[in-house]
Scaffold this active site. Structure first.
Site, PDB file in Angstrom:
ATOM      1  N   ASP A   1      35.260  39.133  32.046  1.00 37.08           N
ATOM      2  CA  ASP A   1      34.473  38.008  31.507  1.00 37.08           C
ATOM      3  C   ASP A   1      33.018  38.447  31.323  1.00 37.08           C
ATOM      4  O   ASP A   1      32.635  39.516  31.775  1.00 37.08           O
ATOM      5  CB  ASP A   1      34.513  36.832  32.493  1.00 37.08           C
ATOM      6  CG  ASP A   1      34.069  37.279  33.880  1.00 37.08           C
ATOM      7  OD1 ASP A   1      34.940  37.614  34.685  1.00 37.08           O
ATOM      8  OD2 ASP A   1      32.849  37.350  34.153  1.00 37.08           O
TER       9      ASP A   1
ATOM     10  N   ASP B 297      30.463  36.860  32.708  1.00 33.59           N
ATOM     11  CA  ASP B 297      29.746  36.086  33.721  1.00 33.59           C
ATOM     12  C   ASP B 297      29.197  34.815  33.067  1.00 33.59           C
ATOM     13  O   ASP B 297      29.960  34.145  32.363  1.00 33.59           O
ATOM     14  CB  ASP B 297      28.664  36.955  34.396  1.00 33.59           C
ATOM     15  CG  ASP B 297      28.260  36.372  35.743  1.00 33.59           C
ATOM     16  OD1 ASP B 297      29.153  35.857  36.447  1.00 33.59           O
ATOM     17  OD2 ASP B 297      27.080  36.411  36.098  1.00 33.59           O
TER      18      ASP B 297
HETATM   19  N1  ADE Z   1      34.981  39.036  39.243  1.00 35.32           N
HETATM   20  C1  ADE Z   1      35.389  38.863  37.972  1.00 35.32           C
HETATM   21  N2  ADE Z   1      34.431  38.275  37.223  1.00 35.32           N
HETATM   22  C2  ADE Z   1      33.365  38.067  38.047  1.00 35.32           C
HETATM   23  C3  ADE Z   1      32.075  37.520  37.879  1.00 35.32           C
HETATM   24  N3  ADE Z   1      31.669  37.042  36.703  1.00 35.32           N
HETATM   25  N4  ADE Z   1      31.255  37.478  38.963  1.00 35.32           N
HETATM   26  C4  ADE Z   1      31.666  37.968  40.151  1.00 35.32           C
HETATM   27  N5  ADE Z   1      32.875  38.487  40.370  1.00 35.32           N
HETATM   28  C5  ADE Z   1      33.727  38.555  39.335  1.00 35.32           C
END
Ligand code: ADE
Length: 278
Positions: free
Chosen positions: A215, A217
């Site tokens: 992703d 974030d």
């Molecule tokens: N693991 C997968 N995506 C994450 C994110 N955006 N922040 C922290 N840990 C994660």
């Protein structure tokens, strides 16, 4: 020195993060219970063979994913691997991306860490025996190179090098935090690689991470903020890539070799500062 001439028959440990709960093609499989002076690891460990190479798999959050990143007993996990003779650990970890060019689905062979965790005991040492190992290069460059080359051979979208920011969690970051970490130059964000990498170094086990981007974030204006649903969707889409990579890397790391040129297996030489008992 003589130590650098020693031959090592590697035993490969895989620590699987979210989405990786076993190893394809493993023969002589056996789930074994291991106890350590630091307590119980996240689960039983799966031992077996792949193309004649001994390996050990541990699901970091337990099968069924019942252990949160702050609750993982990293000490017991690394100690259990050490007890089973593991020399090389490949960690597979789901992460968010902090850079435009690291799109979901990308694999990043990270080479640096910023540790922002606050609630975790970070060392095997203390209480009577003090040691300060080097973490200047927290990941084993030899394993990292093998991970990168194998991922390329498989045609995966893979990047060599990057800084993994480890946050405490379990909540995801605020937008302000996410932008702060971007301003620091961090590449990806996750919740688990520290103290795991540091403890592997103290245990003199070579350790490298391949981070799977799931992703963007919450900083990216064109993408929704990260959610578990989004993470699982990308993980599921990439699970077979991760499994192929692990099954390819184990035989590549399994040849009898000289001790690691990166020095991970001698991390405690000159690290212990406590005076010997008279
Ligand atoms: N693991 C997968 N995506 C994450 C994110 N955006 N922040 C922290 N840990 C994660």
């Amino acid at each position: 020195n003589d130590a650098s001439l020693m031959s090592v028959k590697p035993v490969i440990g895989i620590i699987g993060g979210s989405g990786l709960y076993d190893i394809s093609g493993l023969t002589d499989q056996q789930w074994v219970t291991v106890e350590t002076p630091w307590g119980s690891p996240s689960d039983q460990l799966l031992t077996g063979n792949l193309n004649g190479v001994s390996c050990v798999f541990l699901p970091r959050h337990g099968r069924g994913h019942g252990i949160s990143p702050s609750e993982v007993n990293y000490h017991a996990n690394i100690a259990a691997m050490k007890k089973l003779g593991v020399t090389d650990i490949v960690s597979v970890s789901a992460v968010g991306s902090l850079k435009e060019e690291l799109a979901p689905g990308t694999f990043v062979v990270v080479d640096q860490v910023i540790d922002r965790t606050r609630l975790r005991n970070k060392s095997f040492f203390g209480t009577g025996l003090v040691a300060h190992v080097s973490l200047a290069d927290p990941f084993c460059q030899r394993i990292g190179q093998v991970l990168f080359e194998n991922a390329k051979t498989l045609g995966l979208s893979v990047v060599q090098g990057g800084t993994y920011l480890v946050m405490e969690g379990p909540q995801f970051s605020t937008r302000a935090e996410s932008n702060l970490y971007r301003s620091w130059g961090a590449s990806v964000i996750g919740m688990t690689n520290m103290p795991e990498a540091a403890l592997a170094r103290e245990a003199e086990i070579c350790y490298a991470t391949v981070a799977m981007v799931t992703d963007y974030d919450c900083w990216h204006e064109d993408h929704d903020a990260v959610s578990v649903e989004a993470v699982i969707k990308t993980l599921t889409a990439n699970a077979s890539n991760a499994r192929s990579l692990v099954s390819k890397v184990i035989p590549s790391l399994g040849h009898t070799r000289k001790e690691c040129y990166a020095g991970c297996c001698h991390a405690l030489n000159h690290a212990i500062i406590t005076a010997p008992h008279k």
